[in-house]
Design an enzyme around this catalytic site. Structure first.
Site, mmCIF file in Angstrom:
data_model
loop_
_atom_site.group_PDB
_atom_site.id
_atom_site.type_symbol
_atom_site.label_atom_id
_atom_site.label_comp_id
_atom_site.label_asym_id
_atom_site.label_seq_id
_atom_site.Cartn_x
_atom_site.Cartn_y
_atom_site.Cartn_z
ATOM 1 N N ASP A 252 0.864 -1.181 0.000
ATOM 2 C CA ASP A 252 0.000 0.000 0.000
ATOM 3 C C ASP A 252 0.903 1.235 0.000
ATOM 4 O OD1 ASP A 252 -1.760 2.081 0.519
ATOM 5 O OD2 ASP A 252 -2.927 0.964 2.009
ATOM 6 N N HIS A 253 0.833 2.014 -1.064
ATOM 7 C CA HIS A 253 1.734 3.155 -1.190
ATOM 8 C C HIS A 253 1.408 4.264 -0.192
ATOM 9 C CE1 HIS A 253 5.098 4.715 -3.288
ATOM 10 N NE2 HIS A 253 4.861 4.116 -4.435
ATOM 11 N N ARG A 254 0.290 4.158 0.495
ATOM 12 C CA ARG A 254 -0.038 5.173 1.510
ATOM 13 C C ARG A 254 0.799 4.998 2.769
ATOM 14 N NH1 ARG A 254 -6.366 4.074 1.989
ATOM 15 N NH2 ARG A 254 -5.466 1.966 2.062
#
Length: 469
Positions: A439-441
């Site tokens: 998850d790039h968040r």
């Protein structure tokens, strides 16, 4: 006076909103004890036996096997009290067996009370009482396993004199609608009790004779387990017909979860090839030393937990409502398992605190339970990171979808001999492709790349793990 209580499909936890009836474990007229399992249902997570919190006489069932019920829908009604009277029961209407049972006194004459428990394993430890069926003359008959007949059911040797032994209004209505005389049947239930299956069998027998009603003595229904199975229809040549499969059960849950993951998580994937020759040799040496055999997935799991200790950003989730990243202090490691019921992800609790032997044993236990359909909702939820060994399907790589609401998944391809430059020379080595979907968040590419590189280093040189053991 007896009181008729309605038992509704309970909240099975973990956000489950519906369940499919797999098998009824009681019939209308049976006497049930508090916390006795009455129905087996299949949720999106697992197969669950649901116990009834009331003790008394079952007066109605709601829903046939295969029906899907929402949480809060009625499952059955139970008459409890000094005397269980059938006057307060209701017809199931949806194929269940209705009310109208004669009074039956509870064992010991005591008032039955609910326990408030809804799942097996959370109720009393007392063994459930033997089931009893209510006869048409008001007496209770115990269905003992030793009484003869399959599954402990009592078969009548000849038709019962007097009133027709039928309890369910549904059975009477089915016979009346098809002009079937119930007095010509001998039921397969205890003491000749005529069941719905007996009526349906008699109608099939009559239809086989050209639509005429079967003469007396020929429509006697054998026990359901003794009836011949219907042969499969012959295949018809021609183009295949359109097939529609409902998205429900495990398949529906997987579809919903993957769709939600794709909608909510901005994922990215990175991958790397690694020389697993030394890891395979280390495993061979461990297993040659005696003791329980160590599985490859257990070694990979141990590498995962060590990598997550170095890169804890990937052991987290995103709270979208609070707009916060929640980082976990424990590692509950999920692993993908393919079963006959579909893809499931059992969870190894506190994987970071287990050694290779402990991980091997827990993987084996959960895998066996998954194949048998015995996983509990608690064993299928709460994961913080997932290990996906898709190499067992003979593929090298994949870009898996993150198991929502987790933040990352490590994928492991097959380990195969390939040409590899080792110590400056070309050699044949055992090579595996590793992929990390994240998850790039929760992190940037540097963190994800560092995690994957550390995993690859441990695969290539297992001694690297000694620094953190």
């Amino acid at each position: 006076m007896a009181q008729v209580l309605e038992f509704k499909l309970p909240d099975l936890g973990e956000g489950l909103t519906e369940a499919e009836i797999v098998r009824w474990m009681v019939e209308v007229g049976d006497v049930v004890a508090v916390d006795q399992p009455v129905v087996e249902v299949e949720t999106a997570k697992a197969m669950v036996e649901v116990p009834c919190p009331y003790g008394g006489v079952v007066t109605a069932r709601f829903g046939e096997e295969g029906a899907e019920l929402p949480v809060g829908a009625p499952l059955l009604t139970v008459a409890v009290g000094e005397e269980a009277s059938g006057g307060g029961g209701r017809d199931s209407g949806t194929g269940g067996e209705g009310a109208g049972e004669p009074p039956v006194r509870q064992p010991g004459g005591e008032r039955a009370e609910g326990s408030g428990n809804v799942l097996v394993g959370y109720g009393t430890s007392e063994a459930p009482a033997r089931r009893r069926r209510v006869r048409a003359d008001g007496r209770a008959v115990t269905a003992s396993p030793a009484a003869g007949g399959a599954n402990g059911r009592v078969r009548a040797a000849e038709p019962v004199d007097g009133p027709v032994p039928v309890i369910s209004p549904l059975v009477r209505r089915l016979a009346r609608q098809n002009d079937l005389d119930l007095r010509e049947l001998t039921g397969s239930g205890p003491d000749g009790l005529i069941l719905r299956a007996d009526v349906e069998y008699a109608l099939r027998a009559a239809a086989a004779q050209g639509g005429r009603q079967a003469p007396p003595g020929t429509a006697t229904a054998p026990h359901p387990d003794d009836r011949p199975r219907a042969s499969a229809p012959a295949l018809v040549a021609g183009p295949p017909a359109e097939v529609r499969t409902p998205l429900k059960g495990v398949r529906g849950a997987v579809a919903d979860k993957l769709s939600r993951s794709r909608r909510e998580i901005p994922d990215a994937t990175c991958w790397v090839d690694a020389d697993a020759t030394e890891l395979m040799r280390a495993r061979t040496a461990m297993n040659a030393a005696g003791g329980p055999k160590i599985s490859l997935v257990a070694l990979l799991a141990r590498i995962c937990t060590a990598a997550l200790a170095r890169f804890p950003e990937l052991n987290s989730t995103v709270d979208t409502e609070a707009r916060e990243i929640v980082r976990f202090g424990h590692v509950h490691l999920g692993f993908a398992a393919q079963t006959d019921r579909g893809l499931v992800v059992p969870v190894v609790r506190d994987a970071h605190a287990r050694d290779a032997e402990g991980l091997t044993a827990e993987f084996a236990r959960l895998t066996e339970a998954a194949r048998d359909g015995r996983l509990t909702p608690g064993e299928l939820t709460g994961g913080t990171f997932t290990l996906n060994n898709y190499g067992v399907f003979g593929v090298d790589g994949s870009t898996p979808i993150i198991n929502h609401p987790e933040a990352a998944m490590l994928g492991v391809g097959r380990i195969v001999p390939k040409p590899w430059v080792h110590e400056g020379e070309l050699a044949v080595r055992q090579v595996v492709q590793l992929s990390l979907t994240f998850d790039h968040r929760v992190c940037d590419g540097g963190t994800a790349g560092g995690f994957l590189r550390y995993v690859a280093d441990c695969v290539e040189q297992p001694a690297v793990l000694l620094r953190t053991l």
